[in-house]
Design a protein around this motif. Structure first.
Motif, PDB file in Angstrom:
ATOM      1  N   LEU A   1      -8.253 -10.563 -12.488  1.00 19.39           N
ATOM      2  CA  LEU A   1      -7.488  -9.331 -12.348  1.00 19.39           C
ATOM      3  C   LEU A   1      -8.157  -8.381 -11.371  1.00 19.39           C
ATOM      4  O   LEU A   1      -9.367  -8.165 -11.409  1.00 19.39           O
ATOM      5  CB  LEU A   1      -7.359  -8.632 -13.702  1.00 19.39           C
ATOM      6  CG  LEU A   1      -6.337  -9.182 -14.703  1.00 19.39           C
ATOM      7  CD1 LEU A   1      -6.389  -8.363 -15.979  1.00 19.39           C
ATOM      8  CD2 LEU A   1      -4.938  -9.136 -14.124  1.00 19.39           C
ATOM      9  N   GLY A   2      -7.345  -7.801 -10.508  1.00 16.45           N
ATOM     10  CA  GLY A   2      -7.747  -6.661  -9.691  1.00 16.45           C
ATOM     11  C   GLY A   2      -6.759  -5.551  -9.959  1.00 16.45           C
ATOM     12  O   GLY A   2      -5.796  -5.731 -10.716  1.00 16.45           O
ATOM     13  N   SER A   3      -6.942  -4.419  -9.358  1.00 11.55           N
ATOM     14  CA  SER A   3      -5.984  -3.330  -9.587  1.00 11.55           C
ATOM     15  C   SER A   3      -5.973  -2.383  -8.402  1.00 11.55           C
ATOM     16  O   SER A   3      -6.947  -2.278  -7.653  1.00 11.55           O
ATOM     17  CB  SER A   3      -6.321  -2.558 -10.868  1.00 11.55           C
ATOM     18  OG  SER A   3      -7.565  -1.879 -10.747  1.00 11.55           O
ATOM     19  N   PHE A   4      -4.827  -1.699  -8.242  1.00 14.38           N
ATOM     20  CA  PHE A   4      -4.684  -0.586  -7.323  1.00 14.38           C
ATOM     21  C   PHE A   4      -4.504   0.666  -8.178  1.00 14.38           C
ATOM     22  O   PHE A   4      -3.631   0.696  -9.047  1.00 14.38           O
ATOM     23  CB  PHE A   4      -3.483  -0.787  -6.403  1.00 14.38           C
ATOM     24  CG  PHE A   4      -3.670  -1.850  -5.363  1.00 14.38           C
ATOM     25  CD1 PHE A   4      -4.107  -1.532  -4.089  1.00 14.38           C
ATOM     26  CD2 PHE A   4      -3.398  -3.186  -5.657  1.00 14.38           C
ATOM     27  CE1 PHE A   4      -4.275  -2.516  -3.123  1.00 14.38           C
ATOM     28  CE2 PHE A   4      -3.567  -4.173  -4.705  1.00 14.38           C
ATOM     29  CZ  PHE A   4      -4.010  -3.836  -3.432  1.00 14.38           C
ATOM     30  N   ASN A   5      -5.319   1.670  -7.920  1.00 13.51           N
ATOM     31  CA  ASN A   5      -5.336   2.868  -8.756  1.00 13.51           C
ATOM     32  C   ASN A   5      -5.037   4.127  -7.961  1.00 13.51           C
ATOM     33  O   ASN A   5      -5.273   4.173  -6.745  1.00 13.51           O
ATOM     34  CB  ASN A   5      -6.710   3.043  -9.422  1.00 13.51           C
ATOM     35  CG  ASN A   5      -7.132   1.829 -10.217  1.00 13.51           C
ATOM     36  OD1 ASN A   5      -6.295   1.131 -10.769  1.00 13.51           O
ATOM     37  ND2 ASN A   5      -8.421   1.590 -10.279  1.00 13.51           N
ATOM     38  N   THR A   6      -4.529   5.136  -8.658  1.00  9.16           N
ATOM     39  CA  THR A   6      -4.428   6.472  -8.073  1.00  9.16           C
ATOM     40  C   THR A   6      -5.652   7.269  -8.497  1.00  9.16           C
ATOM     41  O   THR A   6      -6.199   7.064  -9.586  1.00  9.16           O
ATOM     42  CB  THR A   6      -3.157   7.196  -8.552  1.00  9.16           C
ATOM     43  OG1 THR A   6      -3.218   7.363  -9.968  1.00  9.16           O
ATOM     44  CG2 THR A   6      -1.916   6.403  -8.203  1.00  9.16           C
ATOM     45  N   THR A   7      -6.072   8.182  -7.645  1.00  8.20           N
ATOM     46  CA  THR A   7      -7.287   8.953  -7.923  1.00  8.20           C
ATOM     47  C   THR A   7      -7.074  10.457  -7.824  1.00  8.20           C
ATOM     48  O   THR A   7      -7.958  11.224  -8.194  1.00  8.20           O
ATOM     49  CB  THR A   7      -8.412   8.550  -6.949  1.00  8.20           C
ATOM     50  OG1 THR A   7      -7.958   8.737  -5.598  1.00  8.20           O
ATOM     51  CG2 THR A   7      -8.800   7.087  -7.146  1.00  8.20           C
TER      52      THR A   7
ATOM     53  N   GLN B   1       0.826  -1.206   0.000  1.00  7.25           N
ATOM     54  CA  GLN B   1       0.000   0.000   0.000  1.00  7.25           C
ATOM     55  C   GLN B   1       0.857   1.252   0.000  1.00  7.25           C
ATOM     56  O   GLN B   1       0.492   2.263  -0.606  1.00  7.25           O
ATOM     57  CB  GLN B   1      -0.936  -0.002   1.215  1.00  7.25           C
ATOM     58  CG  GLN B   1      -2.000   1.094   1.168  1.00  7.25           C
ATOM     59  CD  GLN B   1      -2.887   0.986  -0.058  1.00  7.25           C
ATOM     60  OE1 GLN B   1      -3.468  -0.061  -0.326  1.00  7.25           O
ATOM     61  NE2 GLN B   1      -3.004   2.079  -0.808  1.00  7.25           N
ATOM     62  N   ALA B   2       2.020   1.195   0.652  1.00 13.18           N
ATOM     63  CA  ALA B   2       2.925   2.344   0.629  1.00 13.18           C
ATOM     64  C   ALA B   2       3.411   2.600  -0.790  1.00 13.18           C
ATOM     65  O   ALA B   2       3.543   3.752  -1.225  1.00 13.18           O
ATOM     66  CB  ALA B   2       4.099   2.113   1.572  1.00 13.18           C
ATOM     67  N   GLY B   3       3.696   1.540  -1.548  1.00 10.35           N
ATOM     68  CA  GLY B   3       4.113   1.704  -2.929  1.00 10.35           C
ATOM     69  C   GLY B   3       3.043   2.375  -3.766  1.00 10.35           C
ATOM     70  O   GLY B   3       3.321   3.254  -4.596  1.00 10.35           O
ATOM     71  N   VAL B   4       1.796   1.967  -3.557  1.00 12.71           N
ATOM     72  CA  VAL B   4       0.679   2.559  -4.304  1.00 12.71           C
ATOM     73  C   VAL B   4       0.484   4.021  -3.901  1.00 12.71           C
ATOM     74  O   VAL B   4       0.295   4.905  -4.757  1.00 12.71           O
ATOM     75  CB  VAL B   4      -0.609   1.750  -4.055  1.00 12.71           C
ATOM     76  CG1 VAL B   4      -1.816   2.433  -4.697  1.00 12.71           C
ATOM     77  CG2 VAL B   4      -0.454   0.329  -4.586  1.00 12.71           C
TER      78      VAL B   4
ATOM     79  N   MET C   1       2.079  10.410 -10.021  1.00 11.53           N
ATOM     80  CA  MET C   1       1.373  10.013 -11.234  1.00 11.53           C
ATOM     81  C   MET C   1       0.028  10.701 -11.407  1.00 11.53           C
ATOM     82  O   MET C   1      -0.623  11.076 -10.429  1.00 11.53           O
ATOM     83  CB  MET C   1       1.111   8.488 -11.219  1.00 11.53           C
ATOM     84  CG  MET C   1       2.303   7.623 -11.408  1.00 11.53           C
ATOM     85  SD  MET C   1       1.858   5.864 -11.190  1.00 11.53           S
ATOM     86  CE  MET C   1       0.396   5.727 -12.235  1.00 11.53           C
ATOM     87  N   GLU C   2      -0.393  10.790 -12.660  1.00 16.93           N
ATOM     88  CA  GLU C   2      -1.773  11.141 -12.958  1.00 16.93           C
ATOM     89  C   GLU C   2      -2.677   9.987 -12.512  1.00 16.93           C
ATOM     90  O   GLU C   2      -2.224   8.849 -12.378  1.00 16.93           O
ATOM     91  CB  GLU C   2      -1.943  11.371 -14.468  1.00 16.93           C
ATOM     92  CG  GLU C   2      -1.134  12.529 -15.031  1.00 16.93           C
ATOM     93  CD  GLU C   2      -1.732  13.888 -14.685  1.00 16.93           C
ATOM     94  OE1 GLU C   2      -2.897  13.928 -14.240  1.00 16.93           O
ATOM     95  OE2 GLU C   2      -1.035  14.903 -14.856  1.00 16.93           O
ATOM     96  N   PRO C   3      -3.967  10.242 -12.279  1.00 13.59           N
ATOM     97  CA  PRO C   3      -4.865   9.155 -11.895  1.00 13.59           C
ATOM     98  C   PRO C   3      -4.840   8.002 -12.904  1.00 13.59           C
ATOM     99  O   PRO C   3      -4.848   8.212 -14.115  1.00 13.59           O
ATOM    100  CB  PRO C   3      -6.241   9.840 -11.868  1.00 13.59           C
ATOM    101  CG  PRO C   3      -5.933  11.271 -11.557  1.00 13.59           C
ATOM    102  CD  PRO C   3      -4.645  11.565 -12.269  1.00 13.59           C
ATOM    103  N   GLY C   4      -4.779   6.796 -12.391  1.00 14.81           N
ATOM    104  CA  GLY C   4      -4.744   5.619 -13.258  1.00 14.81           C
ATOM    105  C   GLY C   4      -4.270   4.399 -12.503  1.00 14.81           C
ATOM    106  O   GLY C   4      -4.119   4.410 -11.278  1.00 14.81           O
ATOM    107  N   VAL C   5      -4.005   3.324 -13.237  1.00 17.70           N
ATOM    108  CA  VAL C   5      -3.604   2.053 -12.638  1.00 17.70           C
ATOM    109  C   VAL C   5      -2.131   2.111 -12.218  1.00 17.70           C
ATOM    110  O   VAL C   5      -1.272   2.531 -12.981  1.00 17.70           O
ATOM    111  CB  VAL C   5      -3.811   0.891 -13.630  1.00 17.70           C
ATOM    112  CG1 VAL C   5      -3.260  -0.413 -13.060  1.00 17.70           C
ATOM    113  CG2 VAL C   5      -5.295   0.731 -13.946  1.00 17.70           C
TER     114      VAL C   5
END
Length: 420
Positions: free
Chosen positions: A293-299, A268-271, A278-282
């Motif tokens: 598939l699951g994903s961790f995204n930025t918002t 979670q720290a990496g995400v 980063m811009e919002p995305g995967v």
């Protein structure tokens, strides 16, 4: 008379068949003697965790129920016997990252990810080819750094115990201990060709400050923000955000993010740190035992959009590779250095009822461009290898060819952007 007896036997046969069916399906017990002892219950607890969470549903091609039955058919007279049985069960998976942690090691692991520890201050790994303990990096300001230990050095023995007989967690546990106590390491430099030497290190309390940041004005008028991230622990995200905000206030207009010899840490720290850049995305895709598939995204918007180069090497692993892969695949940054370590699996920690714990591989991950980097690593955009390991004071200096190459890449990016 003959007919009545035949009916009676048929009814008795049907009843016995029903009993056998119920026993086979586990709906009734064949005997009260099958009640589990306390030791068997602890083993069964560990078995159930792996059964429900492990990424490989084939369990390395074995009948997982039979593994349980075989273990529980053996006497487990005491807790050490139970721990040995759990370790043997996990070893059958042939996965070095799925492992058992006795209570003391489990507490130490939780402490090290929280941001402080007491020991000599080394980040370590085991060479899978030789089984020898290898230094990823000493922690800055630690007894290990003061003794001159370097990335790539081999630890052959700890207090005269050969490290080839120890697991990674056992080796880490032996180097931890009360502040002021002494531990002796038998160390060989680099490939091990040089003669090994014994080093006595005095343990101390080490606060792990994972972020080193500095503004570095350049000769061409630019203001470089240099940030070194040494691990992804519980305070890494907050420290990274504070460092980045401070550099922005100081007028930084380009960045070098140094992830060399960063062994990873909390996913979670990496995400969360990716979200600062980063811009919002995967950020990363995860692939579970069903292949889903699951994903961790930025918002959120990043704290800076200034040009960025990321330094990586063979010690860049796990959460570091997640961050580096996301920044590379999305075009946010170029990578400079050596190919990364190649750890593409995700572990989760599970508590056992007696204070011990399990680290279990629960998924594999893919970068945003669906690259599976497990045992392969990430190829940098520009490969630059160091001829000799750097000392602590040489990192990101004129003697650091990878750092100098990163500055060159930033200059090239500026020229392209301005059309020069």
């Amino acid at each position: 008379m003959v007919n009545r007896l035949g009916d009676r036997w048929r009814r008795m046969g049907a009843f016995l068949a029903l009993i056998c069916t119920l026993m086979a399906t586990g709906l009734i017990w064949s005997s009260p003697a099958l009640a589990l002892t306390a030791e068997q219950k602890l083993f069964n607890e560990a078995w159930r965790i792996v059964s429900q969470a492990y990424v490989d549903e084939s369990f390395n091609g074995q009948d997982w129920w039979s593994v349980r039955q075989k273990a529980l058919s053996q006497p487990l007279p005491d807790r050490p016997s139970t721990y040995t049985a759990i370790q043997k069960m996990l070893a059958s998976l042939d996965d070095p990252f799925t492992r058992f942690l006795p209570p003391s090691q489990y507490r130490s692991l939780q402490t090290s990810t929280s941001g402080e520890l007491t020991g000599v201050g080394l980040q370590i790994s085991i060479d899978p080819a030789t089984g020898i303990l290898q230094i990823i990096a000493p922690i800055e300001g630690s007894p290990a750094a003061a003794a001159g230990l370097q990335p790539g050095d081999l630890i052959l023995a700890i207090d005269q115990v050969p490290t080839q007989s120890l697991s990674l967690d056992e080796a880490a546990e032996k180097m931890r201990g009360p502040a002021g106590t002494v531990v002796t390491l038998n160390v060989a430099r680099g490939s091990g060709d040089a003669a090994a030497q014994n080093l006595e290190l005095t343990r101390s309390r080490i606060e792990i400050n994972p972020v080193v940041a500095e503004l570095r004005p350049q000769e061409d008028g630019h203001r470089l923000g240099y940030i070194r991230l040494t691990q992804f622990n519980g305070v890494a995200t907050e420290e990274m955000a504070q460092a980045l905000q401070k550099l922005e206030r100081q007028g930084a207009d380009r960045y070098v993010l140094d992830l060399r010899n960063n062994p990873g840490g909390l996913l979670q720290a990496g995400v969360d740190i990716a979200e600062l850049w980063m811009e919002p995305g995967v950020v990363v895709y995860t692939v579970d035992r069903k292949g889903l598939l699951g994903s961790f995204n930025t918002t959120h918007q990043p704290l800076t959009k200034d040009p960025l180069v990321v330094l990586v090497n063979q010690g860049t692993a796990s959460a570091s590779e997640i961050l580096a892969g996301a920044l590379q695949d999305t075009g946010r940054a170029q990578l400079v250095g050596d190919r990364t370590f190649g750890k593409g699996s995700i572990q989760s920690l599970f508590d056992l009822s007696d204070g011990a714990g399990l680290a279990v591989t629960i998924a594999h991950y893919e970068t945003p461009a669906h690259h599976n980097i497990n045992k392969v690593g990430i190829e940098p955009d520009r490969t630059v290898s160091l001829r000799t390991p750097l000392g602590i004071n040489e990192i990101a200096s004129n003697a650091d060819s990878q750092y100098q190459a990163a500055i060159g890449v930033l200059t090239d990016l500026e020229m392209v952007a301005t059309g020069v």
